[in-house]
Design a protein around this motif. Structure first.
Motif, PDB file in Angstrom:
ATOM      1  N   ARG A 268      52.265 -33.701  64.349  1.00  0.00           N
ATOM      2  CA  ARG A 268      52.908 -33.938  63.549  1.00  0.00           C
ATOM      3  C   ARG A 268      54.354 -34.284  64.161  1.00  0.00           C
ATOM      4  O   ARG A 268      54.675 -33.010  64.797  1.00  0.00           O
ATOM      5  CB  ARG A 268      52.882 -33.525  62.217  1.00  0.00           C
TER       6      ARG A 268
ATOM      7  N   ARG B 238      56.672 -31.639  62.275  1.00  0.00           N
ATOM      8  CA  ARG B 238      55.875 -31.066  60.893  1.00  0.00           C
ATOM      9  C   ARG B 238      56.499 -29.555  60.351  1.00  0.00           C
ATOM     10  O   ARG B 238      55.786 -29.369  59.299  1.00  0.00           O
ATOM     11  CB  ARG B 238      55.041 -29.658  62.374  1.00  0.00           C
TER      12      ARG B 238
ATOM     13  N   ASP C  59      46.278 -27.958  57.572  1.00  0.00           N
ATOM     14  CA  ASP C  59      46.258 -29.295  58.419  1.00  0.00           C
ATOM     15  C   ASP C  59      45.577 -29.202  59.743  1.00  0.00           C
ATOM     16  O   ASP C  59      46.469 -28.799  60.639  1.00  0.00           O
ATOM     17  CB  ASP C  59      47.935 -30.007  57.998  1.00  0.00           C
TER      18      ASP C  59
ATOM     19  N   THR D  58      44.450 -31.895  52.113  1.00  0.00           N
ATOM     20  CA  THR D  58      43.743 -30.822  53.505  1.00  0.00           C
ATOM     21  C   THR D  58      43.030 -30.135  53.183  1.00  0.00           C
ATOM     22  O   THR D  58      42.171 -29.341  53.326  1.00  0.00           O
ATOM     23  CB  THR D  58      45.123 -30.424  53.540  1.00  0.00           C
TER      24      THR D  58
ATOM     25  N   ASP E 162      45.334 -31.182  62.129  1.00  0.00           N
ATOM     26  CA  ASP E 162      46.594 -32.103  62.704  1.00  0.00           C
ATOM     27  C   ASP E 162      48.033 -31.675  62.950  1.00  0.00           C
ATOM     28  O   ASP E 162      49.442 -32.711  63.696  1.00  0.00           O
ATOM     29  CB  ASP E 162      46.534 -33.455  62.802  1.00  0.00           C
ATOM     30  N   HIS E 163      48.542 -30.635  62.882  1.00  0.00           N
ATOM     31  CA  HIS E 163      49.759 -30.191  61.678  1.00  0.00           C
ATOM     32  C   HIS E 163      50.453 -30.324  63.631  1.00  0.00           C
ATOM     33  O   HIS E 163      51.818 -31.026  62.915  1.00  0.00           O
ATOM     34  CB  HIS E 163      49.889 -29.199  61.777  1.00  0.00           C
TER      35      HIS E 163
ATOM     36  N   PRO F 151      51.494 -33.552  54.791  1.00  0.00           N
ATOM     37  CA  PRO F 151      50.566 -34.146  53.456  1.00  0.00           C
ATOM     38  C   PRO F 151      49.897 -33.674  52.276  1.00  0.00           C
ATOM     39  O   PRO F 151      50.425 -32.555  51.959  1.00  0.00           O
ATOM     40  CB  PRO F 151      49.803 -33.578  54.516  1.00  0.00           C
TER      41      PRO F 151
ATOM     42  N   SER G  37      50.116 -26.123  52.654  1.00  0.00           N
ATOM     43  CA  SER G  37      49.420 -27.627  53.156  1.00  0.00           C
ATOM     44  C   SER G  37      49.403 -28.099  54.581  1.00  0.00           C
ATOM     45  O   SER G  37      48.001 -28.090  55.396  1.00  0.00           O
ATOM     46  CB  SER G  37      49.786 -29.167  52.485  1.00  0.00           C
ATOM     47  N   ASN G  38      50.941 -27.521  55.679  1.00  0.00           N
ATOM     48  CA  ASN G  38      51.115 -27.262  56.888  1.00  0.00           C
ATOM     49  C   ASN G  38      49.118 -26.481  57.307  1.00  0.00           C
ATOM     50  O   ASN G  38      49.179 -26.906  58.052  1.00  0.00           O
ATOM     51  CB  ASN G  38      51.827 -26.906  57.124  1.00  0.00           C
TER      52      ASN G  38
END
Length: 200
Positions: free
Chosen positions: A44, A47, A38, A58, A40-41, A53, A34-35
């Motif tokens: 965060r 992270r 992402d 994602t 927007d990793h 998330p 998922s990371n």
């Protein structure tokens, strides 16, 4: 491949005996994937240890915006090879073992040689790969395979450490090629037979 299976197999067997659960590769594989998807990793706050998330969120976003995956992979590639001082930053994270002034000096010590080797390796790569010899191609494959594996997930700069010996080999091959060219240019061509020779 066999070495990978032996090491990971032993580790997996140990985890199964210790935790009574079959854990393949890592415990948080779903969160890691998922990371990796992402965009927007990096924004965060935490992270890695913070909650990832939802994977369906994602994955579904990337399914609707597949062209963003290309940009994301280039961002991760840049992240992987951007510097060599990440270990210093991690050492200073919780209980700093040295002063900030010393840490700044060690960051420069890490980054300057790394930048020289990396640039030399990248400049030398086209020259070095012109001759299609198997050992050369094997080293190039090892470097590309490691890079590809790392940018599937989200890399940190310290993850490029196993590739540093390969970068040094690439850079050294480029330097050797330049030295050979300079020597061949500077060495005078032998005169034709029968001509008057001068002492060297």
């Amino acid at each position: 491949g066999l070495g990978f299976a032996v090491v990971l197999g032993a580790w997996t067997a140990r985890n199964a005996l210790r935790f009574d659960e079959l854990i393949l590769l890592r415990s948080g594989a779903e969160g890691a994937l998922s990371n990796a998807l992402d965009r927007d990793h990096l924004d965060r706050a935490d992270r890695f240890t913070g909650p990832a998330p939802p994977l369906d969120e994602t994955a579904s976003y990337m399914a609707r915006h597949p062209w963003e995956i290309v940009q994301l992979e280039f961002d991760k590639l840049r992240q992987l090879y951007r510097n060599d001082h990440e270990a210093v930053d991690w050492a200073m994270h919780e209980v700093p073992p040295i002063s900030e002034a010393e840490a700044s000096r060690w960051r420069r010590v890490a980054d300057v040689p790394y930048a020289i080797v990396f640039i030399a390796a990248m400049l030398a790569a086209p020259l070095w790969l012109r001759v299609h010899e198997r050992p050369r191609l094997a080293l190039a494959f090892a470097f590309l395979a490691w890079t590809g594996i790392e940018i599937i997930f989200w890399p940190e700069p310290r993850y490029h450490t196993p590739a540093l010996p390969l970068l040094c080999v690439f850079a050294a091959a480029g330097v050797a090629w330049v030295v050979i060219k300079i020597r061949s240019t500077a060495t005078p061509t032998p005169k034709a037979r029968g001509s008057r020779r001068t002492p060297d």
